[in-house]
Design a protein around this motif. Structure first.
Motif, PDB file in Angstrom:
ATOM      1  N   LEU A 100      16.092   2.027  12.094  1.00 18.06           N
ATOM      2  CA  LEU A 100      15.803   2.139  10.670  1.00 18.06           C
ATOM      3  C   LEU A 100      15.971   3.612  10.273  1.00 18.06           C
ATOM      4  N   GLY A 101      17.087   3.908   9.625  1.00 17.49           N
ATOM      5  CA  GLY A 101      17.411   5.288   9.277  1.00 17.49           C
ATOM      6  C   GLY A 101      17.169   5.612   7.814  1.00 17.49           C
ATOM      7  N   ASN A 102      17.529   6.827   7.445  1.00 13.58           N
ATOM      8  CA  ASN A 102      17.292   7.311   6.080  1.00 13.58           C
ATOM      9  C   ASN A 102      17.981   6.461   5.025  1.00 13.58           C
ATOM     10  N   TRP A 103      19.193   5.968   5.330  1.00  8.63           N
ATOM     11  CA  TRP A 103      19.925   5.187   4.330  1.00  8.63           C
ATOM     12  C   TRP A 103      19.143   3.938   3.939  1.00  8.63           C
ATOM     13  N   THR A 104      18.652   3.217   4.941  1.00  9.30           N
ATOM     14  CA  THR A 104      17.920   1.976   4.669  1.00  9.30           C
ATOM     15  C   THR A 104      16.655   2.267   3.872  1.00  9.30           C
ATOM     16  N   VAL A 105      15.949   3.335   4.226  1.00  9.59           N
ATOM     17  CA  VAL A 105      14.744   3.695   3.482  1.00  9.59           C
ATOM     18  C   VAL A 105      15.101   4.059   2.045  1.00  9.59           C
ATOM     19  N   SER A 106      16.224   4.747   1.857  1.00 10.37           N
ATOM     20  CA  SER A 106      16.658   5.095   0.500  1.00 10.37           C
ATOM     21  C   SER A 106      16.877   3.851  -0.344  1.00 10.37           C
ATOM     22  N   MET A 107      17.476   2.802   0.248  1.00 10.45           N
ATOM     23  CA  MET A 107      17.706   1.559  -0.494  1.00 10.45           C
ATOM     24  C   MET A 107      16.379   0.921  -0.900  1.00 10.45           C
ATOM     25  N   ILE A 108      15.414   0.949   0.008  1.00  5.59           N
ATOM     26  CA  ILE A 108      14.090   0.400  -0.299  1.00  5.59           C
ATOM     27  C   ILE A 108      13.432   1.203  -1.426  1.00  5.59           C
ATOM     28  N   LEU A 109      13.534   2.517  -1.348  1.00  5.28           N
ATOM     29  CA  LEU A 109      12.946   3.371  -2.384  1.00  5.28           C
ATOM     30  C   LEU A 109      13.590   3.132  -3.747  1.00  5.28           C
ATOM     31  N   MET A 110      14.894   2.882  -3.751  1.00  2.00           N
ATOM     32  CA  MET A 110      15.611   2.712  -5.013  1.00  2.00           C
ATOM     33  C   MET A 110      15.414   1.328  -5.627  1.00  2.00           C
ATOM     34  N   PHE A 111      15.465   0.296  -4.782  1.00  2.00           N
ATOM     35  CA  PHE A 111      15.582  -1.058  -5.318  1.00  2.00           C
ATOM     36  C   PHE A 111      14.287  -1.860  -5.347  1.00  2.00           C
ATOM     37  N   THR A 112      13.220  -1.355  -4.711  1.00  2.00           N
ATOM     38  CA  THR A 112      11.951  -2.080  -4.833  1.00  2.00           C
ATOM     39  C   THR A 112      10.783  -1.171  -5.186  1.00  2.00           C
ATOM     40  N   TYR A 113      10.839   0.105  -4.782  1.00  2.00           N
ATOM     41  CA  TYR A 113       9.807   1.052  -5.200  1.00  2.00           C
ATOM     42  C   TYR A 113      10.205   1.778  -6.486  1.00  2.00           C
ATOM     43  N   PHE A 114      11.472   1.657  -6.852  1.00  2.00           N
ATOM     44  CA  PHE A 114      11.989   2.207  -8.113  1.00  2.00           C
ATOM     45  C   PHE A 114      11.755   3.717  -8.245  1.00  2.00           C
ATOM     46  N   LYS A 149       0.822  -1.211   0.000  1.00  2.00           N
ATOM     47  CA  LYS A 149       0.000   0.000   0.000  1.00  2.00           C
ATOM     48  C   LYS A 149       0.857   1.263   0.000  1.00  2.00           C
ATOM     49  N   MET A 150       2.065   1.150   0.531  1.00  2.00           N
ATOM     50  CA  MET A 150       2.953   2.316   0.587  1.00  2.00           C
ATOM     51  C   MET A 150       3.454   2.733  -0.786  1.00  2.00           C
ATOM     52  N   GLU A 151       3.247   1.883  -1.789  1.00  2.00           N
ATOM     53  CA  GLU A 151       3.647   2.243  -3.157  1.00  2.00           C
ATOM     54  C   GLU A 151       2.999   3.554  -3.603  1.00  2.00           C
ATOM     55  N   LYS A 152       1.810   3.834  -3.086  1.00  2.00           N
ATOM     56  CA  LYS A 152       1.052   5.008  -3.514  1.00  2.00           C
ATOM     57  C   LYS A 152       1.520   6.289  -2.827  1.00  2.00           C
ATOM     58  N   LEU A 153       2.353   6.146  -1.811  1.00  2.00           N
ATOM     59  CA  LEU A 153       2.782   7.307  -1.042  1.00  2.00           C
ATOM     60  C   LEU A 153       3.969   8.011  -1.693  1.00  2.00           C
ATOM     61  N   LYS A 154       4.143   9.267  -1.359  1.00  2.00           N
ATOM     62  CA  LYS A 154       5.323  10.001  -1.777  1.00  2.00           C
ATOM     63  C   LYS A 154       6.531   9.504  -0.989  1.00  2.00           C
ATOM     64  N   SER A 155       7.709   9.700  -1.568  1.00  2.00           N
ATOM     65  CA  SER A 155       8.934   9.230  -0.905  1.00  2.00           C
ATOM     66  C   SER A 155       9.066   9.823   0.498  1.00  2.00           C
ATOM     67  N   GLU A 156       8.749  11.100   0.638  1.00  2.00           N
ATOM     68  CA  GLU A 156       8.866  11.762   1.940  1.00  2.00           C
ATOM     69  C   GLU A 156       7.968  11.099   2.980  1.00  2.00           C
ATOM     70  N   GLN A 157       6.797  10.649   2.563  1.00  2.00           N
ATOM     71  CA  GLN A 157       5.881   9.976   3.477  1.00  2.00           C
ATOM     72  C   GLN A 157       6.439   8.616   3.903  1.00  2.00           C
ATOM     73  N   ILE A 158       7.076   7.935   2.974  1.00  2.00           N
ATOM     74  CA  ILE A 158       7.663   6.630   3.299  1.00  2.00           C
ATOM     75  C   ILE A 158       8.828   6.797   4.268  1.00  2.00           C
ATOM     76  N   TYR A 159       9.649   7.827   4.045  1.00  2.00           N
ATOM     77  CA  TYR A 159      10.713   8.132   5.005  1.00  2.00           C
ATOM     78  C   TYR A 159      10.114   8.366   6.396  1.00  2.00           C
ATOM     79  N   ASP A 160       9.054   9.165   6.459  1.00  2.00           N
ATOM     80  CA  ASP A 160       8.443   9.505   7.743  1.00  2.00           C
ATOM     81  C   ASP A 160       7.918   8.272   8.466  1.00  2.00           C
ATOM     82  N   ILE A 161       7.283   7.374   7.725  1.00  2.00           N
ATOM     83  CA  ILE A 161       6.706   6.172   8.340  1.00  2.00           C
ATOM     84  C   ILE A 161       7.797   5.224   8.830  1.00  2.00           C
ATOM     85  N   LEU A 162       8.764   4.930   7.985  1.00  2.00           N
ATOM     86  CA  LEU A 162       9.741   3.886   8.308  1.00  2.00           C
ATOM     87  C   LEU A 162      10.807   4.343   9.287  1.00  2.00           C
ATOM     88  N   THR A 163      11.194   5.605   9.245  1.00  2.00           N
ATOM     89  CA  THR A 163      12.250   6.046  10.162  1.00  2.00           C
ATOM     90  C   THR A 163      11.750   6.209  11.596  1.00  2.00           C
TER      91      THR A 163
END
Length: 205
Positions: free
Chosen positions: A136-150, A117-131
């Protein structure tokens, strides 16, 4: 064994646009071959792999990942939530990483978190939720955004390989906050592709 990774070829038109923005790249990589990146379609698997990768070299990451999928070929939130701390520690996971992946797994099972469901969110929202999760810091969220949310606008400057690649590309070791901010603005929707290039430059040069 279940296939966890896939490969994505970057369209040539995107390469061409990035090279217009960053012509320095032309002399650092071999552009005669297709530019492919390893991705993960399963968001949960990418989360686990990204957590494993925190502050570790590639060889160590591969070793732990291979042990993990050998012991848990059906890598699901239920399987991880039921695994003992001793099992996960024996694979090579630190107490902090074990705590994090168990917490996320339980929250998925309890329907408190849904990567799909988080696919529909903006990157900033995903950072806010996961951090909000401990360890779980910004780096890990960045990897998720890059390699699975594209997401295509990610430049994780805190990453060691990114900083080293940038240093080689620009032949300098220090970068001001303004430089990085201006660079991100300049790159726009090509920031993630630029990040992939920087990792390769660090590995190849």
């Amino acid at each position: 064994m279940k296939k966890f990774f896939a490969y994505k070829t970057i369209p040539q038109e995107q390469i061409n646009e990035l090279l217009k923005i960053q012509p320095k790249l032309i002399n650092f990589l071999d552009w005669s071959k297709p530019f492919t990146v390893r991705i993960m379609h399963n968001h949960y698997h990418c989360f686990i792999h990204s957590v494993i990768s925190q502050q570790l070299a590639s060889a160590a990451v591969d070793s732990i990942w291979n042990k993990l999928i050998f012991n848990f070929p059906n890598l699901t939130p239920k399987a991880i939530s039921r695994a003992s701390t001793e099992q996960l520690n024996a694979i090579g996971l630190s107490p902090q990483k074990i705590s994090l992946i168990k917490k996320i797994s339980l929250d998925i099972l309890d329907k408190k978190l849904n990567f799909k469901k988080m696919e529909k969110l903006k990157s900033e929202q995903i950072y806010d939720i996961l951090t909000k999760y401990k360890y779980l810091g910004n780096w890990t969220v960045s990897m998720i955004l890059m390699f699975t949310y594209f997401r295509n606008d990610i430049l994780p400057f805190s990453d060691f390989g990114i900083r080293k690649g940038l240093s080689k590309l620009y032949d300098k070791n220090e970068f001001s906050d303004k430089f990085i901010s201006d660079l991100k603005h300049q790159l726009g929707q090509y920031a993630t592709l630029f990040s992939f290039c920087l990792w390769r430059i660090n590995q190849n040069v």
